[in-house]
Design a protein around this motif. Structure first.
Motif, PDB file in Angstrom:
ATOM      1  N   PHE A   1       0.843  -1.198   0.000  1.00 48.32           N
ATOM      2  CA  PHE A   1       0.000   0.000   0.000  1.00 48.32           C
ATOM      3  C   PHE A   1       0.880   1.251   0.000  1.00 48.32           C
ATOM      4  O   PHE A   1       1.720   1.435   0.880  1.00 48.32           O
ATOM      5  CB  PHE A   1      -0.933   0.003   1.212  1.00 48.32           C
ATOM      6  N   VAL A   2       0.667   2.087  -1.015  1.00 48.18           N
ATOM      7  CA  VAL A   2       1.537   3.244  -1.238  1.00 48.18           C
ATOM      8  C   VAL A   2       0.699   4.521  -1.292  1.00 48.18           C
ATOM      9  O   VAL A   2      -0.336   4.570  -1.968  1.00 48.18           O
ATOM     10  CB  VAL A   2       2.328   3.083  -2.554  1.00 48.18           C
ATOM     11  N   ARG A   3       1.164   5.545  -0.589  1.00 51.22           N
ATOM     12  CA  ARG A   3       0.517   6.856  -0.657  1.00 51.22           C
ATOM     13  C   ARG A   3       0.958   7.513  -1.960  1.00 51.22           C
ATOM     14  O   ARG A   3       2.128   7.856  -2.129  1.00 51.22           O
ATOM     15  CB  ARG A   3       0.952   7.690   0.547  1.00 51.22           C
ATOM     16  N   VAL A   4       0.043   7.671  -2.904  1.00 48.97           N
ATOM     17  CA  VAL A   4       0.388   8.216  -4.217  1.00 48.97           C
ATOM     18  C   VAL A   4      -0.061   9.663  -4.382  1.00 48.97           C
ATOM     19  O   VAL A   4       0.228  10.297  -5.395  1.00 48.97           O
ATOM     20  CB  VAL A   4      -0.226   7.356  -5.346  1.00 48.97           C
TER      21      VAL A   4
ATOM     22  N   ILE B   1      -0.929  -1.473  -4.780  1.00 48.26           N
ATOM     23  CA  ILE B   1      -0.275  -1.547  -6.092  1.00 48.26           C
ATOM     24  C   ILE B   1      -0.475  -2.899  -6.769  1.00 48.26           C
ATOM     25  O   ILE B   1      -0.351  -3.013  -7.986  1.00 48.26           O
ATOM     26  CB  ILE B   1       1.226  -1.215  -5.988  1.00 48.26           C
ATOM     27  N   SER B   2      -0.800  -3.936  -5.987  1.00 45.13           N
ATOM     28  CA  SER B   2      -1.005  -5.254  -6.599  1.00 45.13           C
ATOM     29  C   SER B   2      -2.315  -5.333  -7.366  1.00 45.13           C
ATOM     30  O   SER B   2      -2.530  -6.269  -8.147  1.00 45.13           O
ATOM     31  CB  SER B   2      -0.967  -6.345  -5.531  1.00 45.13           C
TER      32      SER B   2
ATOM     33  N   HIS C   1     -10.282   5.696 -11.822  1.00 43.53           N
ATOM     34  CA  HIS C   1      -9.015   6.400 -11.973  1.00 43.53           C
ATOM     35  C   HIS C   1      -8.587   7.002 -10.638  1.00 43.53           C
ATOM     36  O   HIS C   1      -9.411   7.576  -9.916  1.00 43.53           O
ATOM     37  CB  HIS C   1      -9.141   7.538 -13.005  1.00 43.53           C
ATOM     38  N   VAL C   2      -7.285   6.885 -10.341  1.00 41.81           N
ATOM     39  CA  VAL C   2      -6.713   7.482  -9.134  1.00 41.81           C
ATOM     40  C   VAL C   2      -5.513   8.322  -9.543  1.00 41.81           C
ATOM     41  O   VAL C   2      -4.610   7.819 -10.225  1.00 41.81           O
ATOM     42  CB  VAL C   2      -6.286   6.398  -8.121  1.00 41.81           C
TER      43      VAL C   2
ATOM     44  N   SER D   1       5.402  14.276  -7.305  1.00 44.11           N
ATOM     45  CA  SER D   1       6.511  14.066  -6.373  1.00 44.11           C
ATOM     46  C   SER D   1       6.758  12.597  -6.054  1.00 44.11           C
ATOM     47  O   SER D   1       7.849  12.232  -5.617  1.00 44.11           O
ATOM     48  CB  SER D   1       6.234  14.819  -5.062  1.00 44.11           C
ATOM     49  N   VAL D   2       5.759  11.738  -6.274  1.00 44.38           N
ATOM     50  CA  VAL D   2       5.943  10.315  -5.959  1.00 44.38           C
ATOM     51  C   VAL D   2       5.943   9.447  -7.222  1.00 44.38           C
ATOM     52  O   VAL D   2       6.140   8.228  -7.133  1.00 44.38           O
ATOM     53  CB  VAL D   2       4.843   9.802  -4.988  1.00 44.38           C
TER      54      VAL D   2
END
Length: 253
Positions: free
Chosen positions: A207-210, A218-219, A235-236, A241-242
């Protein structure tokens, strides 16, 4: 994986075990099994999985519920609620030594059973073990916005019950003012907690803060379109910056 909380009942009085099982099923829990002695309970735990146990202290035979509790703590690391008709200081002190997550006195009503299970989940998976067994005789409501984590899933509250939501089922989390929306493959959960509260409970490798308002699994990403991640038709956005670090995680060249 079922989204119901699985409960193993260890009770040697058949009528009481059946009564508890019916109450639990009516509340939306799944009764994993009903067992009447320690040895069979241990054998069952070696071959099966449960989320929590209800254990009578006074089981028939050489081994009591206290013996089973010690084995659970040493080998299985699961929460359990003690059932007992005894509330004297000696019994409570013996129970305290093996650290039950809650203590339910007989006779009990539906609300007391439900609160004892919720309290046990909260005490164990919330990592807030009580100094003494909490006795459920005059039930009180637990906080509504409780998020509990176990090894491969979250326990999320919806209406009056916890649902077991595997990490693999979570798509993304979205901040909306002081609320967080948890989008899963099946439904959306709404919590009046900030996104940061969830970020601390989720495995960072998956789990990534995007974006300041989004955490993604992400999986479960199905595609990428510029600075946008696709989850099927949804859509997200990804913050600039990331973006580079995220694409490295995704092995995108």
């Amino acid at each position: 994986m079922s989204d119901k909380i699985k409960i193993l009942i260890v009770e040697d009085e058949i009528m009481i075990a059946e009564d508890i099982a019916m109450r639990l099923e009516d509340m939306g829990y799944e009764v994993a099994d009903k067992i009447d002695n320690v040895d069979e309970a241990v054998e069952w735990l070696e071959q099966n999985q449960t989320d929590i146990l209800l254990v009578d202290i006074s089981l028939q035979g050489d081994k009591t519920g206290l013996d089973l509790a010690a084995i659970i703590n040493e080998r299985f690391h699961l929460p359990f609620v003690f059932l007992s008709s005894l509330a004297n200081n000696t019994t409570v002190e013996k129970a305290r030594q093996v650290q039950p997550a809650a203590y339910l006195l007989k006779p009990f009503n539906d609300r007391q059973v439900k609160v004892s299970v919720d309290m046990a989940l909260h005490n164990f998976y919330g990592k807030k073990k009580p100094q003494e067994p909490e006795t459920v005789s005059e039930p009180e409501s637990l906080p509504q916005n409780v998020v509990l984590r176990m090894p491969q899933c979250l326990f999320l509250k919806k209406h009056t019950s916890y649902h077991k939501v595997p990490f693999t089922e979570i798509l993304w989390l979205e901040a909306e003012s002081n609320y967080t929306l948890i989008h899963t493959k099946g439904e959306t959960y709404t919590y009046s907690l900030v996104l940061k509260s969830f970020e601390e409970k989720l495995p960072s490798e998956t789990f990534v803060r995007v974006h300041r308002s989004f955490i993604v699994n992400i999986s479960n990403i199905t595609g990428i379109d510029g600075n946008t991640l696709l989850f099927g038709k949804n859509h997200v956005p990804v913050a600039k910056s990331v973006r580079d670090d995220l694409f490295k995680k995704l092995n995108i060249i």
